[in-house]
Design an enzyme around this catalytic site. Structure first.
Site, PDB file in Angstrom:
ATOM      1  N   GLU A   1      11.352  20.517 -14.998  1.00 45.88           N
ATOM      2  CA  GLU A   1      11.588  21.341 -16.204  1.00 45.88           C
ATOM      3  C   GLU A   1      12.549  22.489 -15.930  1.00 45.88           C
ATOM      4  OE1 GLU A   1       8.043  23.113 -17.835  1.00 45.88           O
ATOM      5  OE2 GLU A   1       6.949  21.227 -17.930  1.00 45.88           O
ATOM      6  N   ALA A   2      13.249  22.496 -14.814  1.00 42.10           N
ATOM      7  CA  ALA A   2      14.085  23.634 -14.382  1.00 42.10           C
ATOM      8  C   ALA A   2      13.254  24.819 -13.924  1.00 42.10           C
ATOM      9  CB  ALA A   2      15.075  24.074 -15.455  1.00 42.10           C
TER      10      ALA A   2
END
Lengths: 318, 318
Positions: free
Chosen positions: A286-287
């Site tokens: 998800e970064a």
């Protein structure tokens, strides 16, 4: 990098009120930011994060602890502000964009066929390039896609060799017999496509997915746009590594935010010669690892730009 | 820690929309914050940083690369906003306070006498307690004082044993013959005071300095005030370690922001069983390593408090 901006940063650094080298990696990051932003002093005032989402045919092979429906459910969670990345972006002052890539059309099962047709690959890659070209002074990249550690492992195996077991890890939580099955899928994918692939980008098309293709595109777009990039964990770094395999130096404008607990990540980092900024046992994607590292880059830019020099402050030099 | 707040955090954590354990250390930090703040959910909204400054008699022995006058010059630099810590506090949303402790009266040369008289020690310790008692939801501690790695090394040697060389490092930049001389000063101080000292706090008085005494006081004050603490590098951690030597568990409400390049720091961390949050080759002091780590704690609190649960988000659990 921009030699003039980097030289200006290198000239200023030793004049700042601290012992030489005492800010460690913050000093080298300030020079790196100046060079790749093409600006002195560098700044981190408009960081962006883009999370690309895609679905994977291999999810049907039981390689994930979660059902494939979770990809679209998590995209809704991102859009409503409920995921980890939303909290991290808000806490760290990073603008978040989520790009869902044809979630209704999973990639093909790569053990049977190339994951993406050429046109599909190019569309996803182009979506990434467009994101990389948008205005920002720092770009964090990440992904969401049930079964995409399987894709990343197959891609890494195809790009860098070794065994399937070297690159296959638990992902969202796959252990025991399911983990062995996952490694078999990874091995089958690489065995099928390595002989037929024309180059590293073709391997990305055959074994990756839309979100992996988009990450590679965003890395290229950001380079053209003078935006330094913060890569995330295993999947994100493996996707970007296809560019490195194609052209050494292609990731010189990238740092890696966090060293994932997913075991393949450290192996990719070693291959790339990258040392992650953080090591906090994250393994979420998800970064999340990229955005958690943004304050380090902001700190580097802030110290470099804002500190007084020995002369300005009237502090005795060593 | 507050058992109810910690239990509430432990109950919420597995309901959040991520694979179990995927936020790694951010998960355990959220529980730790809840327990030591005595509040669920925990928050990091009013973090403070206090930098204590003091002067040292041993500076006259040539143990630093910088003259003793730099302590007061750097305090002025802090007050004018020109130092690294000013930029780091501003970038990370941390309120900064600088407490100069009798800079006109250096400690005694500890190779000849105790660094501080009892009354001097208590005044400095009390100044620290008062800082620890001020309102905040997180407290970063740091120091400035030319020659204070020499004090910290002598204190660590006296508290934990080993050789003077184990604990003596370059500090602001001392190498070669000057480093050997520094180790001799460290050895002489410990040899003189260990036989006479009554306990670990008495060693802190005899070998430390006002800023080290104040750091120990602030750690105690923050504990009483339910404020979790972020320690900085070698000097800060060595000062706090005197409390650990006195009462095991005395630092359970503390984390260490950054593992310093000063070699003694890793040795103290091992002794304390602490793993620093960051490892970026800093060796500056000024609370720089503590404040650089604040966004990690803010991220931990933000994820814990703000993420949607599986039920709220309609995401399928594993």
């Amino acid at each position: 990098p921009d030699q003039a901006a980097q030289a200006a940063a290198a000239a200023r650094e030793p004049t700042l009120t601290k012992p030489p080298g005492a800010l460690g990696r913050l000093e080298s990051l300030a020079l790196w930011l100046a060079g790749w932003q093409g600006r002195h002093p560098p700044q981190v005032e408009t960081p962006r994060c883009v999370v690309f989402a895609g679905n994977h045919g291999v999810a049907a092979l039981g390689v994930s602890a979660f059902p494939a429906a979770v990809t679209v459910q998590m995209v809704l969670n991102f859009e409503r502000g409920g995921a980890a990345i939303n909290q991290l972006c808000r806490a760290n002052g990073v603008a978040l964009e989520v790009v869902a890539l044809d979630l209704d059309t999973p990639t093909a099962d790569f053990t049977q066929a190339p994951a993406l047709e050429e046109a599909e690959f190019l569309a996803a890659f182009r979506a990434g390039v467009e994101q990389g070209l948008r205005p920002a002074d720092l770009l964090c990249l990440g992904e969401m896609g049930i079964a995409n550690t399987t894709s990343a492992a197959a891609l890494a195996l195809a790009l860098f060799g070794g065994t399937a077991e070297d690159w296959t890890g638990p992902g969202t939580g796959v252990h025991g017999a399911a983990l062995s099955r996952k490694a078999e899928v990874v091995a089958a994918g690489a065995a099928r496509h390595v002989p037929e692939a024309s180059d590293a980008l073709d391997l990305l098309r055959r074994l990756g997915g839309r979100e992996l293709a988009a990450i590679a595109g965003a890395v290229v777009g950001a380079r053209l746009n003078r935006v330094p990039v913060v890569l995330d964990g295993f999947i994100c770094t493996a996707a970007a590594a296809a560019l490195h395999a194609l052209v050494p130096g292609a990731l010189d404008h990238c740092v890696v935010g966090h060293a994932s607990q997913e075991p393949g990540h450290r192996r990719v980092l070693d291959t790339l010669g990258q040392q992650a900024l953080l090591d906090l046992d994250l393994r979420l994607g998800e970064a999340s690892g990229a955005v958690t590292a943004v304050p380090i880059l902001r700190a580097a830019a802030a110290c470099h730009a804002g500190m007084a020099t020995f002369a300005e402050a009237g502090v005795s030099d060593a």
